[in-house]
Design a protein around this motif. Sequence first.
Motif, PDB file in Angstrom:
ATOM      1  N   ARG A   1      18.042  -6.009 -25.262  1.00 19.42           N
ATOM      2  CA  ARG A   1      18.095  -5.721 -23.832  1.00 19.42           C
ATOM      3  C   ARG A   1      19.114  -6.618 -23.171  1.00 19.42           C
TER       4      ARG A   1
ATOM      5  N   ARG B   1       1.980   4.499 -23.832  1.00 11.09           N
ATOM      6  CA  ARG B   1       2.619   3.942 -25.019  1.00 11.09           C
ATOM      7  C   ARG B   1       3.709   4.896 -25.474  1.00 11.09           C
TER       8      ARG B   1
ATOM      9  N   ALA C   1       9.520   1.311 -22.813  1.00 10.30           N
ATOM     10  CA  ALA C   1       9.953   1.314 -24.213  1.00 10.30           C
ATOM     11  C   ALA C   1      10.113  -0.116 -24.722  1.00 10.30           C
ATOM     12  N   GLN C   2       9.578  -0.376 -25.883  1.00  6.05           N
ATOM     13  CA  GLN C   2       9.649  -1.702 -26.501  1.00  6.05           C
ATOM     14  C   GLN C   2      10.837  -1.778 -27.455  1.00  6.05           C
ATOM     15  N   ASP C   3      11.271  -2.986 -27.773  1.00 10.15           N
ATOM     16  CA  ASP C   3      12.287  -3.163 -28.806  1.00 10.15           C
ATOM     17  C   ASP C   3      11.731  -2.613 -30.114  1.00 10.15           C
TER      18      ASP C   3
ATOM     19  N   TRP D   1      13.016   0.853 -19.243  1.00  8.97           N
ATOM     20  CA  TRP D   1      13.025  -0.565 -19.625  1.00  8.97           C
ATOM     21  C   TRP D   1      11.603  -1.105 -19.749  1.00  8.97           C
ATOM     22  N   ASN D   2      10.744  -0.745 -18.793  1.00  3.97           N
ATOM     23  CA  ASN D   2       9.373  -1.236 -18.788  1.00  3.97           C
ATOM     24  C   ASN D   2       8.463  -0.519 -19.779  1.00  3.97           C
TER      25      ASN D   2
ATOM     26  N   THR E   1      11.637   0.625 -30.726  1.00  2.00           N
ATOM     27  CA  THR E   1      11.281   2.029 -30.498  1.00  2.00           C
ATOM     28  C   THR E   1      12.375   2.932 -31.037  1.00  2.00           C
TER      29      THR E   1
ATOM     30  N   ALA F   1      -1.172  -3.426 -19.762  1.00  2.00           N
ATOM     31  CA  ALA F   1      -0.081  -4.398 -19.743  1.00  2.00           C
ATOM     32  C   ALA F   1      -0.027  -5.059 -18.379  1.00  2.00           C
TER      33      ALA F   1
END
Length: 160
Positions: A83, A38, A150-152, A147-148, A154, A17
């Motif tokens: 977020r 991940r 975990a993705q929306d 925040w960096n 999750t 990323a």
Amino acid sequence: MKAQFMKSSSALCFSVALANTRAFDDNAGYPRPILVPRVDKLVVDKARRRLTLMGCKRVLRSYRISLGAKSSAPAGRYAIIGRNPKSPNHLALRLARQSPSAAEHAGGSLQLHGTPDWLGPLAVALRGSDWTTGGIGLANADIEEVWNLAQDGTPVVIRP
């Protein structure tokens, strides 16, 4: 050789990323690619006051959390639905129940958040104490990392 590397389980646990602005190389002016784990699931253990980030059935990170005075975050299955980078509590991840029939917090009012920005360095005093009102509090450095990573979308499991 290249095909074997791609098939290995460790390669599946990591993705490349581009980092946020803090990871820019000042000399080149381009963001550096970094390896980040991940995250498949977040697990909140209210009794132990811990947030654990899971990936590929392994513990990736673990953080100390703060709860409300009444431990008001109800146990259940949630997901990160959004977020708030302008939260008064540094950063906030909005959570919503995965089963829409649940009455409590169905609208996503439960948040995983940092400490109030106005406290500055005094925020260290809140670490581990139950100060938040209906959310799950983390130290600011910890919420930045979550925040960096975990993705929306999750999944988040909150255990009593």
